[in-house]
Design a protein around this motif. Structure first.
Motif, PDB file in Angstrom:
ATOM      1  N   LEU A  16       0.826  -1.208   0.000  1.00 55.75           N
ATOM      2  CA  LEU A  16       0.000   0.000   0.000  1.00 55.75           C
ATOM      3  C   LEU A  16       0.865   1.264   0.000  1.00 55.75           C
ATOM      4  O   LEU A  16       0.543   2.237  -0.690  1.00 55.75           O
ATOM      5  CB  LEU A  16      -0.942   0.006   1.205  1.00 55.75           C
ATOM      6  N   ARG A  17       1.954   1.260   0.781  1.00 56.14           N
ATOM      7  CA  ARG A  17       2.849   2.412   0.788  1.00 56.14           C
ATOM      8  C   ARG A  17       3.461   2.634  -0.590  1.00 56.14           C
ATOM      9  O   ARG A  17       3.547   3.761  -1.076  1.00 56.14           O
ATOM     10  CB  ARG A  17       3.964   2.224   1.825  1.00 56.14           C
ATOM     11  N   ALA A  18       3.879   1.557  -1.251  1.00 54.59           N
ATOM     12  CA  ALA A  18       4.473   1.669  -2.589  1.00 54.59           C
ATOM     13  C   ALA A  18       3.443   2.203  -3.581  1.00 54.59           C
ATOM     14  O   ALA A  18       3.744   3.096  -4.384  1.00 54.59           O
ATOM     15  CB  ALA A  18       5.005   0.311  -3.047  1.00 54.59           C
ATOM     16  N   ARG A  19       2.231   1.696  -3.511  1.00 57.71           N
ATOM     17  CA  ARG A  19       1.173   2.159  -4.416  1.00 57.71           C
ATOM     18  C   ARG A  19       0.839   3.625  -4.143  1.00 57.71           C
ATOM     19  O   ARG A  19       0.641   4.406  -5.082  1.00 57.71           O
ATOM     20  CB  ARG A  19      -0.080   1.282  -4.241  1.00 57.71           C
ATOM     21  N   PHE A  20       0.795   4.000  -2.886  1.00 59.60           N
ATOM     22  CA  PHE A  20       0.517   5.393  -2.535  1.00 59.60           C
ATOM     23  C   PHE A  20       1.598   6.310  -3.114  1.00 59.60           C
ATOM     24  O   PHE A  20       1.292   7.353  -3.696  1.00 59.60           O
ATOM     25  CB  PHE A  20       0.443   5.560  -1.017  1.00 59.60           C
ATOM     26  N   SER A  21       2.851   5.913  -2.963  1.00 61.11           N
ATOM     27  CA  SER A  21       3.952   6.716  -3.491  1.00 61.11           C
ATOM     28  C   SER A  21       3.847   6.837  -5.011  1.00 61.11           C
ATOM     29  O   SER A  21       4.061   7.910  -5.579  1.00 61.11           O
ATOM     30  CB  SER A  21       5.298   6.095  -3.122  1.00 61.11           C
ATOM     31  N   GLN A  22       3.507   5.732  -5.644  1.00 63.68           N
ATOM     32  CA  GLN A  22       3.360   5.741  -7.099  1.00 63.68           C
ATOM     33  C   GLN A  22       2.242   6.701  -7.522  1.00 63.68           C
ATOM     34  O   GLN A  22       2.423   7.511  -8.436  1.00 63.68           O
ATOM     35  CB  GLN A  22       3.042   4.323  -7.577  1.00 63.68           C
ATOM     36  N   LEU A  23       1.110   6.623  -6.857  1.00 64.56           N
ATOM     37  CA  LEU A  23      -0.007   7.514  -7.180  1.00 64.56           C
ATOM     38  C   LEU A  23       0.332   8.962  -6.873  1.00 64.56           C
ATOM     39  O   LEU A  23      -0.042   9.866  -7.618  1.00 64.56           O
ATOM     40  CB  LEU A  23      -1.262   7.088  -6.409  1.00 64.56           C
ATOM     41  N   GLN A  24       1.058   9.180  -5.775  1.00 66.04           N
ATOM     42  CA  GLN A  24       1.449  10.538  -5.408  1.00 66.04           C
ATOM     43  C   GLN A  24       2.366  11.141  -6.470  1.00 66.04           C
ATOM     44  O   GLN A  24       2.189  12.290  -6.870  1.00 66.04           O
ATOM     45  CB  GLN A  24       2.146  10.533  -4.046  1.00 66.04           C
ATOM     46  N   ARG A  25       3.336  10.357  -6.940  1.00 65.60           N
ATOM     47  CA  ARG A  25       4.229  10.842  -8.003  1.00 65.60           C
ATOM     48  C   ARG A  25       3.447  11.148  -9.276  1.00 65.60           C
ATOM     49  O   ARG A  25       3.680  12.167  -9.930  1.00 65.60           O
ATOM     50  CB  ARG A  25       5.328   9.813  -8.295  1.00 65.60           C
ATOM     51  N   ALA A  26       2.511  10.263  -9.623  1.00 67.36           N
ATOM     52  CA  ALA A  26       1.706  10.489 -10.828  1.00 67.36           C
ATOM     53  C   ALA A  26       0.872  11.755 -10.680  1.00 67.36           C
ATOM     54  O   ALA A  26       0.748  12.553 -11.619  1.00 67.36           O
ATOM     55  CB  ALA A  26       0.807   9.283 -11.086  1.00 67.36           C
ATOM     56  N   TRP A  27       0.298  11.943  -9.503  1.00 68.68           N
ATOM     57  CA  TRP A  27      -0.503  13.137  -9.259  1.00 68.68           C
ATOM     58  C   TRP A  27       0.360  14.393  -9.339  1.00 68.68           C
ATOM     59  O   TRP A  27      -0.021  15.382  -9.964  1.00 68.68           O
ATOM     60  CB  TRP A  27      -1.178  13.051  -7.897  1.00 68.68           C
ATOM     61  N   ASP A  28       1.510  14.361  -8.706  1.00 67.31           N
ATOM     62  CA  ASP A  28       2.415  15.509  -8.738  1.00 67.31           C
ATOM     63  C   ASP A  28       2.843  15.818 -10.171  1.00 67.31           C
ATOM     64  O   ASP A  28       2.900  16.982 -10.579  1.00 67.31           O
ATOM     65  CB  ASP A  28       3.646  15.255  -7.872  1.00 67.31           C
ATOM     66  N   THR A  29       3.123  14.770 -10.948  1.00 67.12           N
ATOM     67  CA  THR A  29       3.519  14.961 -12.344  1.00 67.12           C
ATOM     68  C   THR A  29       2.378  15.583 -13.138  1.00 67.12           C
ATOM     69  O   THR A  29       2.574  16.523 -13.903  1.00 67.12           O
ATOM     70  CB  THR A  29       3.933  13.614 -12.972  1.00 67.12           C
ATOM     71  N   ALA A  30       1.156  15.071 -12.941  1.00 63.01           N
ATOM     72  CA  ALA A  30      -0.007  15.582 -13.659  1.00 63.01           C
ATOM     73  C   ALA A  30      -0.287  17.031 -13.253  1.00 63.01           C
ATOM     74  O   ALA A  30      -0.598  17.873 -14.108  1.00 63.01           O
ATOM     75  CB  ALA A  30      -1.223  14.705 -13.387  1.00 63.01           C
ATOM     76  N   THR A  31      -0.153  17.321 -11.982  1.00 62.78           N
ATOM     77  CA  THR A  31      -0.382  18.688 -11.498  1.00 62.78           C
ATOM     78  C   THR A  31       0.657  19.635 -12.093  1.00 62.78           C
ATOM     79  O   THR A  31       0.319  20.720 -12.571  1.00 62.78           O
ATOM     80  CB  THR A  31      -0.316  18.733  -9.961  1.00 62.78           C
ATOM     81  N   ALA A  32       1.902  19.219 -12.095  1.00 65.16           N
ATOM     82  CA  ALA A  32       2.969  20.055 -12.653  1.00 65.16           C
ATOM     83  C   ALA A  32       2.730  20.279 -14.151  1.00 65.16           C
ATOM     84  O   ALA A  32       2.924  21.386 -14.666  1.00 65.16           O
ATOM     85  CB  ALA A  32       4.326  19.391 -12.419  1.00 65.16           C
ATOM     86  N   LYS A  33       2.292  19.235 -14.850  1.00 65.37           N
ATOM     87  CA  LYS A  33       2.026  19.356 -16.282  1.00 65.37           C
ATOM     88  C   LYS A  33       0.911  20.366 -16.527  1.00 65.37           C
ATOM     89  O   LYS A  33       1.018  21.224 -17.414  1.00 65.37           O
ATOM     90  CB  LYS A  33       1.657  17.991 -16.855  1.00 65.37           C
ATOM     91  N   ARG A  34      -0.164  20.269 -15.747  1.00 64.96           N
ATOM     92  CA  ARG A  34      -1.276  21.217 -15.894  1.00 64.96           C
ATOM     93  C   ARG A  34      -0.806  22.649 -15.622  1.00 64.96           C
ATOM     94  O   ARG A  34      -1.193  23.582 -16.321  1.00 64.96           O
ATOM     95  CB  ARG A  34      -2.427  20.854 -14.955  1.00 64.96           C
ATOM     96  N   GLU A  35       0.039  22.810 -14.605  1.00 71.47           N
ATOM     97  CA  GLU A  35       0.550  24.153 -14.290  1.00 71.47           C
ATOM     98  C   GLU A  35       1.424  24.691 -15.412  1.00 71.47           C
ATOM     99  O   GLU A  35       1.328  25.868 -15.775  1.00 71.47           O
ATOM    100  CB  GLU A  35       1.325  24.128 -12.967  1.00 71.47           C
ATOM    101  N   ARG A  36       2.284  23.825 -15.979  1.00 72.05           N
ATOM    102  CA  ARG A  36       3.116  24.267 -17.105  1.00 72.05           C
ATOM    103  C   ARG A  36       2.253  24.667 -18.299  1.00 72.05           C
ATOM    104  O   ARG A  36       2.510  25.670 -18.955  1.00 72.05           O
ATOM    105  CB  ARG A  36       4.097  23.160 -17.512  1.00 72.05           C
ATOM    106  N   GLU A  37       1.223  23.847 -18.582  1.00 68.64           N
ATOM    107  CA  GLU A  37       0.326  24.175 -19.696  1.00 68.64           C
ATOM    108  C   GLU A  37      -0.403  25.486 -19.439  1.00 68.64           C
ATOM    109  O   GLU A  37      -0.568  26.301 -20.354  1.00 68.64           O
ATOM    110  CB  GLU A  37      -0.673  23.040 -19.925  1.00 68.64           C
ATOM    111  N   ARG A  38      -0.832  25.716 -18.231  1.00 65.43           N
ATOM    112  CA  ARG A  38      -1.516  26.960 -17.880  1.00 65.43           C
ATOM    113  C   ARG A  38      -0.591  28.161 -18.070  1.00 65.43           C
ATOM    114  O   ARG A  38      -0.978  29.184 -18.632  1.00 65.43           O
ATOM    115  CB  ARG A  38      -2.016  26.905 -16.436  1.00 65.43           C
ATOM    116  N   GLU A  39       0.662  28.010 -17.599  1.00 66.70           N
ATOM    117  CA  GLU A  39       1.638  29.091 -17.769  1.00 66.70           C
ATOM    118  C   GLU A  39       1.909  29.352 -19.253  1.00 66.70           C
ATOM    119  O   GLU A  39       2.041  30.504 -19.678  1.00 66.70           O
ATOM    120  CB  GLU A  39       2.946  28.760 -17.043  1.00 66.70           C
TER     121      GLU A  39
END
Length: 107
Positions: free
Chosen positions: A68-91
Motif C-alpha cells: 500500500l505504501r508503494a502504491r501510494f507513493s506511485q499515485l502521489q508521483r503520478a498526481w504531482d507529475t499531472a499537477t505540474a504538467k497542468r501548471e506548465r500548460e496553464r503558464e
C-alpha cells in the motif's frame, strides 16, 4: 464452575432472607478456583498453538502495508507529475495569451 454457582446461589439465598454476609466468611480468591487453575494451565498450550498463526498474520499485514505504501507513493508521483504538467500548460497558455494581446495592441 458448579461449586461457584452453588456458592453464588447460597449467597443470594442468604441475602434474600434478609441475612447479612458475615465477616467470618472466608474470601475465595480466583487463584483457588479449579476453573481458574485449569485456564492458567491451558494458557501456555493455547499460546503455542496461536503464536504461529499470529506471526503469519503479522507478516501478511506488513507485506500489505508495504504494498500500500508503494502504491501510494506511485499515485502521489503520478498526481504531482499531472499537477505540474497542468501548471506548465496553464503558464504556457498565459504567456501565449499575453504575447498575443501584446501583438494585437501594438499593431
Amino acid at each position: 464452575a458448579k461449586a461457584a454457582e452453588k456458592s453464588h446461589e447460597a449467597l443470594l439465598a442468604r441475602l434474600e432472607e434478609g441475612g447479612r454476609v458475615g465477616r467470618n466468611d472466608e474470601p475465595v480468591f480466583a487463584s483457588e478456583l479449579p476453573l481458574y487453575r485449569a485456564n492458567l494451565a491451558s494458557r501456555a498450550k493455547m499460546a503455542r498453538r496461536l503464536l504461529p498463526a499470529v506471526r503469519e498474520r503479522a507478516q501478511g499485514l506488513e507485506q500489505t502495508n508495504a504494498q500500500l505504501r508503494a502504491r501510494f507513493s506511485q499515485l502521489q508521483r503520478a498526481w504531482d507529475t499531472a499537477t505540474a504538467k497542468r501548471e506548465r500548460e496553464r503558464e504556457k497558455r498565459k504567456s501565449l495569451k499575453t504575447a498575443h494581446d501584446d501583438g494585437a495592441s501594438g499593431g
